[in-house]
Design an enzyme around this catalytic site. Sequence first.
Site, PDB file in Angstrom:
ATOM      1  N   THR A 137     -16.438  -9.914 -36.860  1.00 16.68           N
ATOM      2  CA  THR A 137     -16.490 -10.529 -38.194  1.00 16.68           C
ATOM      3  C   THR A 137     -17.913 -11.025 -38.432  1.00 16.68           C
ATOM      4  O   THR A 137     -18.751 -11.012 -37.529  1.00 16.68           O
ATOM      5  CB  THR A 137     -15.526 -11.729 -38.308  1.00 16.68           C
ATOM      6  OG1 THR A 137     -16.051 -12.827 -37.546  1.00 16.68           O
ATOM      7  CG2 THR A 137     -14.133 -11.384 -37.821  1.00 16.68           C
ATOM      8  N   ASP A 138     -18.193 -11.477 -39.657  1.00 16.57           N
ATOM      9  CA  ASP A 138     -19.521 -12.003 -39.958  1.00 16.57           C
ATOM     10  C   ASP A 138     -19.843 -13.239 -39.122  1.00 16.57           C
ATOM     11  O   ASP A 138     -20.989 -13.448 -38.707  1.00 16.57           O
ATOM     12  CB  ASP A 138     -19.642 -12.345 -41.443  1.00 16.57           C
ATOM     13  CG  ASP A 138     -19.650 -11.097 -42.319  1.00 16.57           C
ATOM     14  OD1 ASP A 138     -19.988 -10.012 -41.799  1.00 16.57           O
ATOM     15  OD2 ASP A 138     -19.313 -11.197 -43.511  1.00 16.57           O
ATOM     16  N   CYS A 139     -18.825 -14.070 -38.881  1.00 22.61           N
ATOM     17  CA  CYS A 139     -19.061 -15.295 -38.103  1.00 22.61           C
ATOM     18  C   CYS A 139     -18.876 -15.084 -36.604  1.00 22.61           C
ATOM     19  O   CYS A 139     -19.379 -15.863 -35.801  1.00 22.61           O
ATOM     20  CB  CYS A 139     -18.163 -16.432 -38.615  1.00 22.61           C
ATOM     21  SG  CYS A 139     -16.428 -15.988 -38.775  1.00 22.61           S
ATOM     22  N   TYR A 140     -18.139 -14.026 -36.237  1.00 26.53           N
ATOM     23  CA  TYR A 140     -17.930 -13.693 -34.826  1.00 26.53           C
ATOM     24  C   TYR A 140     -18.234 -12.213 -34.620  1.00 26.53           C
ATOM     25  O   TYR A 140     -17.338 -11.364 -34.575  1.00 26.53           O
ATOM     26  CB  TYR A 140     -16.487 -13.989 -34.423  1.00 26.53           C
ATOM     27  CG  TYR A 140     -16.097 -15.456 -34.465  1.00 26.53           C
ATOM     28  CD1 TYR A 140     -16.656 -16.355 -33.568  1.00 26.53           C
ATOM     29  CD2 TYR A 140     -15.172 -15.931 -35.387  1.00 26.53           C
ATOM     30  CE1 TYR A 140     -16.304 -17.701 -33.590  1.00 26.53           C
ATOM     31  CE2 TYR A 140     -14.812 -17.273 -35.422  1.00 26.53           C
ATOM     32  CZ  TYR A 140     -15.381 -18.152 -34.518  1.00 26.53           C
ATOM     33  OH  TYR A 140     -15.043 -19.482 -34.540  1.00 26.53           O
TER      34      TYR A 140
END
Length: 392
Positions: A137-140
Amino acid sequence: MSKKSYEEINAKIKQGKAVVVTAEEVIDIAREEGLKSAAAKVDVVTTGTFGMMCSSGAFLNFWHTKPKMRMQQVWLNNVPAYAGIAAVDAYIGATELMEGDPANTRHPGHFRYGGGHVIEDLIAGKELQLRATSYGTDCYPLKKLEKTLTIDDLRDAFIMSPRNSYQNYNVGVNCADKTVYTYMGLLKPNMGNINYSTAGQLSPLLNDPYFRTIGVGTRIFLGGGIGFVCGPGTQHDHSGQRTTGGLPMGGAGTLAVTGDMKKMNSRYIRGVSMLGYGVSLMVGIGVPIPILDEDMLEFTCVTDADILSPVCDYGIKYPTGEPPELGYVTVAELKSGEVNFAGKCIPTAPLSSYPMAKEIATALKRWVSEGSFLLSRPAVLLPTVEGYERGE
């Protein structure tokens, strides 16, 4: 009737003046001195059990990685853990099989390694192989991770078991004409053997059959460290038949328990391989029973001869869901090595360890006597027989 409070007992523990005995020792004390005198003398009775408890597992937190990762799938030594919780949290169950295990494709399977063994190896400080994958994901953004770790590399590691320490349990026989492989072990055809699993007179929940002192927040011995009761375990049932002495004649009560794995000892937490069945975990649990009054002392004087356990057919009736009970035998009979049942003299064997249960009760006795283990009053007592007056 003389009564004591948790506060009074804990004060004596802190002063080193508490009289602490095991559930085995209290039987002779009460027999020699009488219930009234023994209740006034004894402050705490310690119990213990060490047996296979399939409904066990552990929550693990792996710290955040750099770059960060939302672990979608996790394996430890190739044993899957459930990662559908949060970014770097996972839960590993005791009965989870190693990926690729042939299971019972060639019956009976051997089940060399699984979740219970992972938990034991972590507590023992051994190195394990962690493998994790993610969709990113964008954050992970990290999608793959492989590393070697020990329990010291984990942010958190704690046992969280939904069902441990059955109050009483089935005795296994096999009425079929072929050998069967069960969680009660190998059972020979035509009632050729009997297997059982109980600590009998040392068993925690048989020494407090109406849960007068056990509930949410009760401090316990768990796996060689200090744990707590979270509440009633799954399948907790207090509605079954009881003896005239108040002891349940079936599984009845269970405990949900938790404790810090980093403070445990692998002597009291061991992975198990059951031929033809699967993997599991041997768990050591000890519960201190405060002697609040004479009734409580009497409950802790339960003996193996008082405990009736149901003999159940695992060859024909149990697998089909039919009532499997064939009758009852006492724990004293089971521990003698053979039982006369249904016109046969049948050899018996334990799946649990009474010597280890005794060791646990003795260790807990030492902790309390030394003042390093205080009793905790439960925030909420566990459900018990409707109409039973517990008091304090």
